[in-house]
Design a protein around this motif. Structure first.
Motif, PDB file in Angstrom:
ATOM      1  N   ILE A  23       3.895 -17.921  21.603  1.00 15.33           N
ATOM      2  CA  ILE A  23       5.256 -17.731  21.107  1.00 15.33           C
ATOM      3  C   ILE A  23       5.599 -16.245  21.117  1.00 15.33           C
ATOM      4  CG2 ILE A  23       6.816 -18.041  19.145  1.00 15.33           C
ATOM      5  CD1 ILE A  23       5.162 -20.485  18.340  1.00 15.33           C
ATOM      6  N   ASP A  24       4.641 -15.389  20.707  1.00 15.08           N
ATOM      7  CA  ASP A  24       4.839 -13.944  20.742  1.00 15.08           C
ATOM      8  C   ASP A  24       5.106 -13.479  22.176  1.00 15.08           C
ATOM      9  OD1 ASP A  24       3.149 -14.835  18.526  1.00 15.08           O
ATOM     10  OD2 ASP A  24       2.956 -12.727  17.985  1.00 15.08           O
ATOM     11  N   MET A  25       4.355 -14.021  23.125  1.00 12.28           N
ATOM     12  CA  MET A  25       4.528 -13.640  24.524  1.00 12.28           C
ATOM     13  C   MET A  25       5.918 -14.019  25.016  1.00 12.28           C
ATOM     14  SD  MET A  25       0.785 -14.810  25.949  1.00 12.28           S
ATOM     15  CE  MET A  25       1.141 -14.359  27.633  1.00 12.28           C
ATOM     16  N   GLY A  61       8.384 -11.706  23.702  1.00 11.24           N
ATOM     17  CA  GLY A  61       8.307 -10.456  24.439  1.00 11.24           C
ATOM     18  C   GLY A  61       9.008 -10.518  25.783  1.00 11.24           C
ATOM     19  N   PHE A  62       8.956 -11.689  26.441  1.00  9.09           N
ATOM     20  CA  PHE A  62       9.649 -11.872  27.711  1.00  9.09           C
ATOM     21  C   PHE A  62      11.169 -12.002  27.530  1.00  9.09           C
ATOM     22  CE2 PHE A  62       5.546 -14.023  29.238  1.00  9.09           C
ATOM     23  CZ  PHE A  62       5.076 -12.849  29.802  1.00  9.09           C
ATOM     24  N   GLY A  63      11.631 -12.190  26.289  1.00  8.50           N
ATOM     25  CA  GLY A  63      13.055 -12.278  26.038  1.00  8.50           C
ATOM     26  C   GLY A  63      13.542 -13.624  25.557  1.00  8.50           C
ATOM     27  N   VAL A  64      12.656 -14.618  25.406  1.00  7.93           N
ATOM     28  CA  VAL A  64      13.068 -15.933  24.908  1.00  7.93           C
ATOM     29  C   VAL A  64      13.473 -15.803  23.442  1.00  7.93           C
ATOM     30  CG1 VAL A  64      12.325 -18.299  24.421  1.00  7.93           C
ATOM     31  CG2 VAL A  64      11.632 -17.174  26.563  1.00  7.93           C
ATOM     32  N   ARG A  65      14.682 -16.274  23.120  1.00 17.50           N
ATOM     33  CA  ARG A  65      15.194 -16.121  21.759  1.00 17.50           C
ATOM     34  C   ARG A  65      15.516 -17.449  21.065  1.00 17.50           C
ATOM     35  NH1 ARG A  65      13.107 -12.134  22.364  1.00 17.50           N
ATOM     36  NH2 ARG A  65      13.824  -9.972  22.046  1.00 17.50           N
ATOM     37  N   MET A 121       7.830 -18.489  14.477  1.00 16.02           N
ATOM     38  CA  MET A 121       9.178 -18.293  14.995  1.00 16.02           C
ATOM     39  C   MET A 121      10.078 -17.632  13.951  1.00 16.02           C
ATOM     40  SD  MET A 121       9.473 -21.868  17.148  1.00 16.02           S
ATOM     41  CE  MET A 121      11.083 -21.577  17.890  1.00 16.02           C
ATOM     42  N   ASN A 122       9.918 -18.019  12.700  1.00 16.37           N
ATOM     43  CA  ASN A 122      10.654 -17.351  11.618  1.00 16.37           C
ATOM     44  C   ASN A 122      10.278 -15.874  11.545  1.00 16.37           C
ATOM     45  OD1 ASN A 122      10.650 -20.097   9.160  1.00 16.37           O
ATOM     46  ND2 ASN A 122      12.031 -19.663  10.856  1.00 16.37           N
ATOM     47  N   ASP A 123       8.980 -15.581  11.614  1.00 13.27           N
ATOM     48  CA  ASP A 123       8.521 -14.193  11.502  1.00 13.27           C
ATOM     49  C   ASP A 123       9.049 -13.322  12.644  1.00 13.27           C
ATOM     50  OD1 ASP A 123       7.125 -14.848   9.205  1.00 13.27           O
ATOM     51  OD2 ASP A 123       5.179 -15.038  10.219  1.00 13.27           O
TER      52      ASP A 123
END
Length: 396
Positions: free
Chosen positions: A172-174, A177-181, A216-218
């Motif tokens: 999820i972090d990755m 980082g790639f821009g998924v929001r 995802m919240n964090d």
């Protein structure tokens, strides 16, 4: 104001030589234009609202698809999915939640969704976007507002499901980082995070799913529960510290299918500050009053949900594309038609009149709202304002 330009996808490559060539469905004129009897004053008001307001589609697949759906699987496997830039330029949209092709990985291998396929699609699309001065990849709401001011389009990178992360929460972090929001928890069939809406049993959110909701919240990634089971939806709403989105669905009280959300889920979403995007993919948001799926059927769901949830919690996620959407459902066997025999009387359609593609959607939605005496303030809320409120809160 900057006048943005657009061009075709992958302009630095030679089609047919460096990537496969396919005959694609047209972005304009594939089906007859929806007919309106608008006065000059009404038409001018529609055009003004479309031009002046921030207009956000909560869910679309704004890609060009093959004219012949028998080419669909090799087209998806080619990793060169074209974006309908010309059609999007004419749509009046400020931002679109672009759901990539993560839900289609199941046709690329027998194992179903794979992390490698998702990253391939994401990387190719990001490269293409980087060559378009019309497009901004939105990582915050300032990017969306800037796109509006500059006459461009903000793309919100989104995934319909978290299946490809498997059991690796750090993925999820990755993706962030790639821009998924924005990311959905489940796509109809259950995964490691929880139960999907197509399952016979409903186990709700898993322990791993709880970890993912917290992550995802964090990070500040919006959670979508459109394809989640009822219990998974309620578990996620209860657990999340941020409001959630139901980016593309409708009301089960209007059309009694599993794809629609029950009142309990809709009201819980609203009570936590979330927003529902009204769906318009073929044979989803049908209504008893309008059993032939059209703009009128979709707006039956809109008015029901406004009465139930409050107008500040309703928006639009049409879930449209450039091509034969009914043909796509059949080609990928996405389950939309699997229980039609149990539905109330309805009339199958080849396309949803008035909401067939991303170019026409919001003109027709606004025109319907104008002809039904909604105020400018109310229209502003449902075409983008409600979504921006949630994004401001979640993205920070």
């Amino acid at each position: 104001m900057k006048t943005a330009t657009f061009q075709k996808s992958f302009p630095w490559k030679t089609e047919g030589k460096e990537y496969p060539s396919f005959e694609l469905a047209p972005q304009f004129g594939r089906v007859p234009e929806y007919s309106w009897d608008l006065s000059d004053m009404q038409r001018q008001r529609v055009q003004r609202l479309l031009r002046e307001e921030i207009v956000v589609s909560l869910h679309d697949h704004p890609h060009e698809y093959p004219a012949d759906m028998s080419d669909l699987i090799p087209y998806v496997r080619s990793a060169h999915t074209r974006t309908g830039y010309e059609g999007l330029r004419a749509s009046g949209m400020t931002a679109v939640f672009d759901n990539l092709l993560d839900g289609y990985g199941c046709v690329c291998s027998s194992a179903g969704w794979k992390w490698e396929e998702l990253i391939m699609d994401l990387g190719m699309r990001l490269c293409d976007f980087s060559k378009q001065d019309y497009v901004t990849v939105a990582r915050n709401t300032s990017d969306i507002r800037a796109a509006h001011e500059q006459g461009g389009l903000a793309i919100v990178l989104s995934l319909e499901a978290s299946t490809a992360i498997e059991n690796e929460v750090d993925r999820i972090d990755m993706l962030y980082g790639f821009g998924v929001r924005q990311m959905g928890l489940v796509y109809s069939e259950s995964n490691n995070l929880g139960s999907g809406l197509r399952e016979r049993g409903d186990g709700g959110l898993s322990r791993f799913g709880e970890r993912c909701v917290k992550r995802m919240n964090d990070l500040g990634m919006v959670i979508d529960i459109s394809h989640s089971s009822d219990r998974t939806c309620l578990d996620a709403i209860r657990l999340s510290t941020d409001p959630l989105l139901i980016t593309h669905a409708g009301a089960r009280g209007v059309w009694p299918t599993r794809r629609m959300k029950p009142d309990e889920v809709l009201t819980a979403c609203a009570e936590r500050g979330g927003v529902l995007g009204i769906e318009a993919a073929p044979h989803t948001t049908v209504s008893r009053a309008h059993p032939k799926h059209s703009l009128e059927s979709v707006m039956d769901h809109f008015t029901y949900c406004v009465d139930l949830m409050g107008i500040e919690h309703v928006s639009f996620g049409p879930d449209t594309l450039y091509g034969d959407h009914v043909g796509l459902h059949h080609a990928f066997d996405l389950g939309v038609h699997e229980d039609m025999a149990t539905w109330p009387d309805f009339e199958p359609v080849d396309y949803v009149a008035g909401l067939e593609n991303p170019t026409e959607n919001f003109f027709n939605i606004i025109a319907w709202l104008v002809t039904h005496d909604y105020s400018d303030a109310e229209i502003r809320m449902v075409i983008g304002g409600n979504t921006m409120r949630v994004l401001d809160q979640v993205w920070g």
